[in-house]
Design a protein around this motif. Structure first.
Motif, short mmCIF file in Angstrom:
data_model
loop_
_atom_site.label_atom_id
_atom_site.label_comp_id
_atom_site.label_asym_id
_atom_site.label_seq_id
_atom_site.Cartn_x
_atom_site.Cartn_y
_atom_site.Cartn_z
N GLU A 137 30.53 73.79 76.75
CA GLU A 137 29.83 72.63 77.33
C GLU A 137 28.85 73.03 78.43
O GLU A 137 28.40 72.17 79.20
N HIS A 189 34.88 67.92 83.33
CA HIS A 189 34.85 67.24 82.02
C HIS A 189 36.27 67.30 81.47
O HIS A 189 36.82 68.38 81.30
N HIS A 193 39.41 65.47 78.72
CA HIS A 193 39.69 64.68 77.51
C HIS A 193 40.92 63.81 77.82
O HIS A 193 41.84 63.74 77.02
N HIS A 221 34.24 61.36 72.94
CA HIS A 221 34.44 62.74 73.38
C HIS A 221 35.37 62.86 74.59
O HIS A 221 36.36 63.59 74.54
ZN LIG Z 1 34.96 68.11 75.59
#
Ligand SMILES: [Zn+2]
Length: 212
Positions: free
Chosen positions: A75, A94, A96, A159
């Motif tokens: 990413e 970031h 999840h 995402h």
């Molecule tokens: Zn991700």
């Protein structure tokens, strides 16, 4: 080894996110701005429970490797796009995290229904869909965070979550509060239709908190 203190702080932040269940194995990624042109970021393909400070990677704002024995996070284009275009951002997380990700898959933003909902300073938006691993994902997040009102994090459609902060612990706490806000909203929806705080109520709450 460059930026040892930043590496130490970044690894600690990743492990705390892992303990909280906001990232798992090697999902999600974290970075911190360490100079005008350098970032430290988590590597791709290494499980967090096996990660050491030496495994973290130093890159420049174009995503090119400066120091590290591994490839930077997949990413990286998203992180680099955020740092290049929002200059006061010092850390990006970031995740999840599951409740927030669930809302991201149905494209439902999270309104402010309690103080947890003030995590990003307003309703948590959903960014337009963009393929994971691309700069387009960073641009979609920037557009969503612009508001109005401008906010410090967003859901990434289908995402996960993207959070910006003034430092690593700031980004960590926002990521935790987003997941809590998503969980509370999810639970409230099982019981009935939650009342959403009005702009005036939010303003009043913020003025009380800021006074303390
Ligand atoms: Zn991700």
């Amino acid at each position: 080894m460059l930026y040892e203190d930043a590496r130490k702080a970044l690894l600690k932040c990743v492990l705390r996110l892992c303990q909280k269940g906001l990232v798992q194995f090697n999902s999600g990624n974290i970075s911190v701005r360490v100079s005008e042109e350098h970032l430290v970021i988590t590597p791709t393909g290494i499980s967090y429970d096996e990660m050491s400070e030496e495994d973290l990677v130093v890159i420049d704002l174009n995503g090119s490797l400066v120091e590290g024995k591994h490839k930077p996070s997949s990413e990286t284009p998203m992180h680099a796009t955020i740092y290049k275009n929002i200059h006061d951002v010092k850390a990006v997380a970031h995740t999840h995290s599951p409740y927030a990700l669930a809302f991201a898959t149905v494209g439902k933003s999270i309104p402010v229904i309690s103080t947890e909902g003030l995590a990003v300073r307003g309703p948590i938006p959903v960014a337009d869909y963009a393929c994971p691993g691309t700069a387009a994902q960073g641009w979609a997040a920037i557009k969503a965070m612009k508001g109005p009102p401008p906010v410090m994090g967003t859901l990434l459609k289908n995402h996960g979550v993207l959070v910006t902060g003034g430092n690593l612990s700031h980004a960590y706490s926002i990521a935790c509060r987003i997941e809590m806000a998503a969980k509370v909203f999810f639970l409230a929806l099982q019981i009935g239709e939650p009342d959403i705080l009005t702009d005036d109520q939010i303003k009043e709450i913020r003025s009380v908190y800021l006074r303390k």
